[in-house]
Design a protein around this motif. Structure first.
Motif, PDB file in Angstrom:
ATOM      1  N   PRO A  84       0.806  -1.223   0.000  1.00 11.11           N
ATOM      2  CA  PRO A  84       0.000   0.000   0.000  1.00 11.11           C
ATOM      3  C   PRO A  84       0.840   1.274   0.000  1.00 11.11           C
ATOM      4  CG  PRO A  84      -0.937  -1.605   1.512  1.00 11.11           C
ATOM      5  CD  PRO A  84       0.390  -2.159   1.071  1.00 11.11           C
ATOM      6  N   MET A  85       1.935   1.270   0.745  1.00  9.53           N
ATOM      7  CA  MET A  85       2.759   2.466   0.827  1.00  9.53           C
ATOM      8  C   MET A  85       3.367   2.836  -0.520  1.00  9.53           C
ATOM      9  SD  MET A  85       5.881   3.435   3.430  1.00  9.53           S
ATOM     10  CE  MET A  85       6.825   1.966   3.102  1.00  9.53           C
ATOM     11  N   ALA A  86       3.642   1.839  -1.347  1.00 16.23           N
ATOM     12  CA  ALA A  86       4.271   2.094  -2.637  1.00 16.23           C
ATOM     13  C   ALA A  86       3.401   2.943  -3.553  1.00 16.23           C
ATOM     14  CB  ALA A  86       4.614   0.773  -3.320  1.00 16.23           C
ATOM     15  N   HIS A  87       2.100   3.009  -3.241  1.00 16.04           N
ATOM     16  CA  HIS A  87       1.166   3.722  -4.115  1.00 16.04           C
ATOM     17  C   HIS A  87       0.465   4.887  -3.412  1.00 16.04           C
ATOM     18  CE1 HIS A  87       1.708   0.466  -6.995  1.00 16.04           C
ATOM     19  NE2 HIS A  87       1.569  -0.370  -5.990  1.00 16.04           N
ATOM     20  N   GLN A  88       0.984   5.307  -2.267  1.00 15.65           N
ATOM     21  CA  GLN A  88       0.327   6.374  -1.509  1.00 15.65           C
ATOM     22  C   GLN A  88       0.598   7.766  -2.070  1.00 15.65           C
ATOM     23  OE1 GLN A  88       1.702   5.567   2.472  1.00 15.65           O
ATOM     24  NE2 GLN A  88      -0.009   4.204   2.939  1.00 15.65           N
ATOM     25  N   ALA A 112      13.310   9.140  -2.652  1.00 14.92           N
ATOM     26  CA  ALA A 112      12.236   8.151  -2.559  1.00 14.92           C
ATOM     27  C   ALA A 112      12.728   6.886  -1.869  1.00 14.92           C
ATOM     28  CB  ALA A 112      11.711   7.791  -3.945  1.00 14.92           C
ATOM     29  N   TYR A 113      11.975   6.464  -0.889  1.00 10.79           N
ATOM     30  CA  TYR A 113      12.189   5.158  -0.274  1.00 10.79           C
ATOM     31  C   TYR A 113      12.053   4.111  -1.377  1.00 10.79           C
ATOM     32  CZ  TYR A 113      11.589   1.785   3.639  1.00 10.79           C
ATOM     33  OH  TYR A 113      11.722   0.768   4.565  1.00 10.79           O
ATOM     34  N   VAL A 114      12.838   3.067  -1.321  1.00  7.96           N
ATOM     35  CA  VAL A 114      12.780   2.044  -2.364  1.00  7.96           C
ATOM     36  C   VAL A 114      11.413   1.353  -2.396  1.00  7.96           C
ATOM     37  CG1 VAL A 114      13.654   0.092  -1.007  1.00  7.96           C
ATOM     38  CG2 VAL A 114      14.219   0.271  -3.471  1.00  7.96           C
ATOM     39  N   ASN A 115      10.658   1.462  -1.301  1.00  9.76           N
ATOM     40  CA  ASN A 115       9.298   0.895  -1.235  1.00  9.76           C
ATOM     41  C   ASN A 115       8.315   1.803  -1.962  1.00  9.76           C
ATOM     42  OD1 ASN A 115      10.941  -0.281   0.771  1.00  9.76           O
ATOM     43  ND2 ASN A 115       9.163  -0.907   1.958  1.00  9.76           N
ATOM     44  N   ILE A 120      10.038  11.015   0.503  1.00  9.53           N
ATOM     45  CA  ILE A 120       8.748  10.340   0.346  1.00  9.53           C
ATOM     46  C   ILE A 120       8.964   8.819   0.237  1.00  9.53           C
ATOM     47  CG2 ILE A 120       7.534  12.266  -0.741  1.00  9.53           C
ATOM     48  CD1 ILE A 120       8.218  10.984  -3.459  1.00  9.53           C
ATOM     49  N   PRO A 121       7.934   7.996   0.500  1.00  9.60           N
ATOM     50  CA  PRO A 121       6.626   8.403   1.026  1.00  9.60           C
ATOM     51  C   PRO A 121       6.512   8.318   2.541  1.00  9.60           C
ATOM     52  CG  PRO A 121       6.530   6.132   0.294  1.00  9.60           C
ATOM     53  CD  PRO A 121       7.932   6.606   0.023  1.00  9.60           C
ATOM     54  N   ASP A 124       2.524  12.622   3.657  1.00  9.40           N
ATOM     55  CA  ASP A 124       1.657  11.873   4.560  1.00  9.40           C
ATOM     56  C   ASP A 124       1.666  10.365   4.326  1.00  9.40           C
ATOM     57  OD1 ASP A 124       0.583  12.223   2.091  1.00  9.40           O
ATOM     58  OD2 ASP A 124      -1.365  12.943   2.747  1.00  9.40           O
ATOM     59  N   GLY A 125       2.721   9.816   3.744  1.00 11.59           N
ATOM     60  CA  GLY A 125       2.780   8.373   3.525  1.00 11.59           C
ATOM     61  C   GLY A 125       3.284   7.626   4.753  1.00 11.59           C
ATOM     62  N   HIS A 126       2.974   6.347   4.810  1.00 10.94           N
ATOM     63  CA  HIS A 126       3.460   5.508   5.908  1.00 10.94           C
ATOM     64  C   HIS A 126       3.179   4.046   5.590  1.00 10.94           C
ATOM     65  CE1 HIS A 126      -0.788   6.359   6.976  1.00 10.94           C
ATOM     66  NE2 HIS A 126      -0.800   5.062   7.201  1.00 10.94           N
ATOM     67  N   CYS A 127       3.885   3.161   6.287  1.00  8.87           N
ATOM     68  CA  CYS A 127       3.603   1.741   6.204  1.00  8.87           C
ATOM     69  C   CYS A 127       2.394   1.457   7.087  1.00  8.87           C
ATOM     70  CB  CYS A 127       4.799   0.919   6.689  1.00  8.87           C
ATOM     71  SG  CYS A 127       4.420  -0.835   6.959  1.00  8.87           S
TER      72      CYS A 127
END
Length: 303
Positions: free
Chosen positions: A86-90, A110-113, A146-147, A168-171
């Motif tokens: 989910p985080m990959a598409h936030q 960008a986080y690799v996720n 991000i994210p 505002d992204g998160h796992c």
């Protein structure tokens, strides 16, 4: 039945000249038939050194995409096409593109996720273990990170001289852990150390004895004799319990279960190798090259 299916997979793997990569969060029966296990980026890099025609990635989609980005000449298979992050598409890639236009002096980290299309709009990728080192080496005064705002907050605390803008992204798994969880588990296990992933909220991270990636948590636990409260996906605690049966590895919260990571089954692996299931990762060359650019920057800045 389990062993028979594993043996069939190993036979198919040999026939197809394939290798199986499994993320550390995958189930034990999948890790048993994997050629290599590790975190998402370590697996992607490992694939570059493999003399095989086919790479089957047991994890989630962004991981398989990253393998393909770095290994365009190999056939890359995702056993369960529904397995995502989910985080990959936030974060909408267009939002990042617009931000870059409005802030041309900003470095987009960008986080690799993240999805391939989001990576293509960014300047540098990071992993949870390499983020502090890489961000410290970025010359730009303004950095959009991000994210994951939790990972970004941790990096900002370690690097107070840097200016990170966080969104505002998160796992959704790690973000559920609370300070109350920490207090409860520390009361139950007063002599245990607390090791957490930096995707956890800041109020959890600040209570930890170790903050680190999955690989770093495993290394930390393996190098000590203490009991360890594990603040990441439950699979890691289960694996440590098998490796060190005389020690205790309680999970920080019962909510630390990634259902996307658990979607992939041995049957999925079998059908993907057989050709009756799974999905081959295919992407436009222009997109692949655009997404590879921040990954190459990450490798350069992390050496």
């Amino acid at each position: 039945m389990l062993k028979e299916l594993q043996e069939s997979i190993l036979s198919l793997k040999k026939e197809r000249n394939a290798v199986i990569l499994a993320h550390s969060y995958q189930s034990p029966e999948i890790q048993e038939i994997a050629d290599f296990t590790g975190d998402s980026f370590a697996l992607s890099v490992k694939a570059k050194d493999i003399d095989a025609d086919t790479v089957l990635l047991c994890g989630v989609r962004f991981m398989a995409d990253t393998v393909k980005i770095l290994n365009p000449d190999k056939t890359v298979l995702l056993p369960n096409p529904a397995a995502s992050c989910p985080m990959a598409h936030q974060i909408d890639p267009q939002r990042v593109k617009d931000y870059k236009t409005a802030h041309p002096d900003c470095c987009i980290v960008a986080y690799v996720n993240t999805s391939t299309r989001l990576k293509a709009q960014c300047d540098v990728c990071v992993t949870s273990s390499s983020a502090p080192k890489i961000v410290s080496r970025i010359p730009n005064e303004h950095i959009l990170f991000i994210p994951d705002c939790n990972l970004g907050s941790w990096v900002q605390k370690l690097l107070p001289d840097k200016h990170l803008t966080l969104w505002d992204g998160h796992c959704p798994v790690h973000n559920q852990v609370t300070a109350e969880d920490c207090a409860r588990m520390k009361a139950l296990y007063p002599d245990a150390k607390l090791a957490v992933h930096p995707e956890c909220p800041p109020e959890v991270v600040e209570q930890a004895d170790l903050v680190g990636s999955t690989a770093e948590i495993l290394q930390y636990a393996s190098s000590r004799e203490d009991d360890i409260i594990v603040g990441t996906e439950k699979t890691i605690a289960d694996w440590l319990g098998l490796q060190f049966p005389t020690r205790r590895f309680p999970v920080l919260s019962k909510k630390l279960i990634c259902h996307d990571m658990r979607m992939t089954t041995l049957s999925d692996v079998y059908h993907a190798l057989e050709g009756s299931g799974g999905e081959e990762i295919v992407m436009e060359e222009s997109l692949r090259l655009a997404a590879k650019r921040p990954i190459d920057a990450m490798i350069e800045l992390n050496t």
